[in-house]
Design a protein around this motif. Structure first.
Motif, PDB file in Angstrom:
ATOM      1  N   VAL A  62      -1.302   8.079  -1.046  1.00 41.06           N
ATOM      2  CA  VAL A  62      -0.753   8.563  -2.178  1.00 41.06           C
ATOM      3  C   VAL A  62      -1.513   8.424  -3.540  1.00 41.06           C
ATOM      4  O   VAL A  62      -1.485   9.234  -4.319  1.00 41.06           O
ATOM      5  CB  VAL A  62       0.664   7.743  -2.399  1.00 41.06           C
ATOM      6  CG1 VAL A  62       1.146   7.763  -3.764  1.00 41.06           C
ATOM      7  CG2 VAL A  62       1.626   7.799  -1.258  1.00 41.06           C
ATOM      8  N   LEU A  63      -2.424   7.309  -3.283  1.00 38.61           N
ATOM      9  CA  LEU A  63      -3.206   7.104  -4.633  1.00 38.61           C
ATOM     10  C   LEU A  63      -4.538   7.914  -4.654  1.00 38.61           C
ATOM     11  O   LEU A  63      -5.181   7.891  -5.656  1.00 38.61           O
ATOM     12  CB  LEU A  63      -3.829   5.643  -4.664  1.00 38.61           C
ATOM     13  CG  LEU A  63      -2.805   4.515  -4.631  1.00 38.61           C
ATOM     14  CD1 LEU A  63      -3.491   3.084  -4.442  1.00 38.61           C
ATOM     15  CD2 LEU A  63      -1.968   4.552  -6.040  1.00 38.61           C
ATOM     16  N   GLY A  64      -4.726   8.729  -3.602  1.00 43.10           N
ATOM     17  CA  GLY A  64      -5.611   9.667  -3.473  1.00 43.10           C
ATOM     18  C   GLY A  64      -7.220   9.123  -3.162  1.00 43.10           C
ATOM     19  O   GLY A  64      -7.941   9.851  -3.567  1.00 43.10           O
ATOM     20  N   THR A  65      -6.986   7.929  -2.620  1.00 43.59           N
ATOM     21  CA  THR A  65      -8.552   7.102  -2.393  1.00 43.59           C
ATOM     22  C   THR A  65      -8.607   7.297  -0.960  1.00 43.59           C
ATOM     23  O   THR A  65      -9.644   6.802  -0.496  1.00 43.59           O
ATOM     24  CB  THR A  65      -8.423   5.852  -2.962  1.00 43.59           C
ATOM     25  OG1 THR A  65      -7.337   5.194  -2.381  1.00 43.59           O
ATOM     26  CG2 THR A  65      -8.355   5.813  -4.451  1.00 43.59           C
ATOM     27  N   ASP A  66      -7.835   7.877  -0.206  1.00 46.39           N
ATOM     28  CA  ASP A  66      -7.858   7.894   1.360  1.00 46.39           C
ATOM     29  C   ASP A  66      -8.879   9.079   1.593  1.00 46.39           C
ATOM     30  O   ASP A  66      -8.676  10.182   1.011  1.00 46.39           O
ATOM     31  CB  ASP A  66      -6.571   8.114   2.005  1.00 46.39           C
ATOM     32  CG  ASP A  66      -6.722   8.254   3.638  1.00 46.39           C
ATOM     33  OD1 ASP A  66      -7.240   7.447   4.350  1.00 46.39           O
ATOM     34  OD2 ASP A  66      -6.687   9.310   4.013  1.00 46.39           O
ATOM     35  N   ARG A  67      -9.912   8.872   2.401  1.00 41.68           N
ATOM     36  CA  ARG A  67     -10.618   9.936   2.774  1.00 41.68           C
ATOM     37  C   ARG A  67     -10.524  10.219   4.436  1.00 41.68           C
ATOM     38  O   ARG A  67     -11.367  11.277   4.832  1.00 41.68           O
ATOM     39  CB  ARG A  67     -12.307   9.676   2.652  1.00 41.68           C
ATOM     40  CG  ARG A  67     -12.450   9.054   1.133  1.00 41.68           C
ATOM     41  CD  ARG A  67     -12.375  10.290   0.248  1.00 41.68           C
ATOM     42  NE  ARG A  67     -12.647   9.905  -1.086  1.00 41.68           N
ATOM     43  CZ  ARG A  67     -11.834  10.351  -2.108  1.00 41.68           C
ATOM     44  NH1 ARG A  67     -10.962  11.006  -1.891  1.00 41.68           N
ATOM     45  NH2 ARG A  67     -12.312   9.954  -3.309  1.00 41.68           N
ATOM     46  N   ALA A  99       3.212   0.852  -1.976  1.00 37.91           N
ATOM     47  CA  ALA A  99       2.653   0.982  -3.380  1.00 37.91           C
ATOM     48  C   ALA A  99       1.176   1.102  -3.461  1.00 37.91           C
ATOM     49  O   ALA A  99       0.613   1.542  -4.322  1.00 37.91           O
ATOM     50  CB  ALA A  99       3.155  -0.427  -4.296  1.00 37.91           C
ATOM     51  N   ASN A 100       0.603   0.444  -2.462  1.00 38.66           N
ATOM     52  CA  ASN A 100      -0.754   0.501  -2.378  1.00 38.66           C
ATOM     53  C   ASN A 100      -1.437   1.477  -1.576  1.00 38.66           C
ATOM     54  O   ASN A 100      -2.559   1.419  -1.053  1.00 38.66           O
ATOM     55  CB  ASN A 100      -1.501  -0.963  -2.146  1.00 38.66           C
ATOM     56  CG  ASN A 100      -1.204  -1.562  -1.096  1.00 38.66           C
ATOM     57  OD1 ASN A 100      -0.134  -0.913  -0.177  1.00 38.66           O
ATOM     58  ND2 ASN A 100      -1.868  -2.396  -0.554  1.00 38.66           N
ATOM     59  N   CYS A 101      -0.446   2.635  -1.194  1.00 42.04           N
ATOM     60  CA  CYS A 101      -0.844   3.458   0.003  1.00 42.04           C
ATOM     61  C   CYS A 101      -2.163   4.198  -0.481  1.00 42.04           C
ATOM     62  O   CYS A 101      -1.916   4.978  -1.365  1.00 42.04           O
ATOM     63  CB  CYS A 101       0.184   4.205   0.264  1.00 42.04           C
ATOM     64  SG  CYS A 101      -0.197   5.623   1.611  1.00 42.04           S
TER      65      CYS A 101
END
Length: 97
Positions: free
Chosen positions: A83-88, A78-80
């Motif tokens: 998927v959330l678009g916050t990974d750089r 759920a906190n991936c």
């Protein structure tokens, strides 16, 4: 049981092309390596298990009745951050031209 991926391999899986290449030996099923790689997954080399490079959630429940397997948020934690678009750290595969 899924064995942990070596740190060097894990960091390489930030690259979408490397994730796609990991599916070279993926057992035949209705899941498509390219779509899974685009969704952040790489093949672990164990059975039919794939793992998200970001949240490390594993998935292996392939429905063989589906014509085209759909990837989605349900496969990730759920906190991936991917998927959330916050990974750089994800490196997209692009064709130079």
């Amino acid at each position: 049981m899924v064995l942990p991926v070596a740190p060097q391999i894990e960091s390489d899986m930030r690259n979408e092309l490397n994730r796609f290449i990991s599916f070279e030996r993926f057992p035949p099923c209705n899941a498509y390596g390219l779509r899974l790689a685009q969704a952040g997954f790489f093949y672990t080399g164990c059975s039919e298990i794939v793992e998200c490079f970001c949240c490390h959630r594993c998935y292996s429940r392939w429905n063989t009745d589906d014509v085209i397997f759909l990837t989605g948020r349900f496969m990730h934690a759920a906190n991936c951050a991917f998927v959330l678009g916050t990974d750089r750290s994800n490196v997209l595969y692009t064709i130079a031209g």
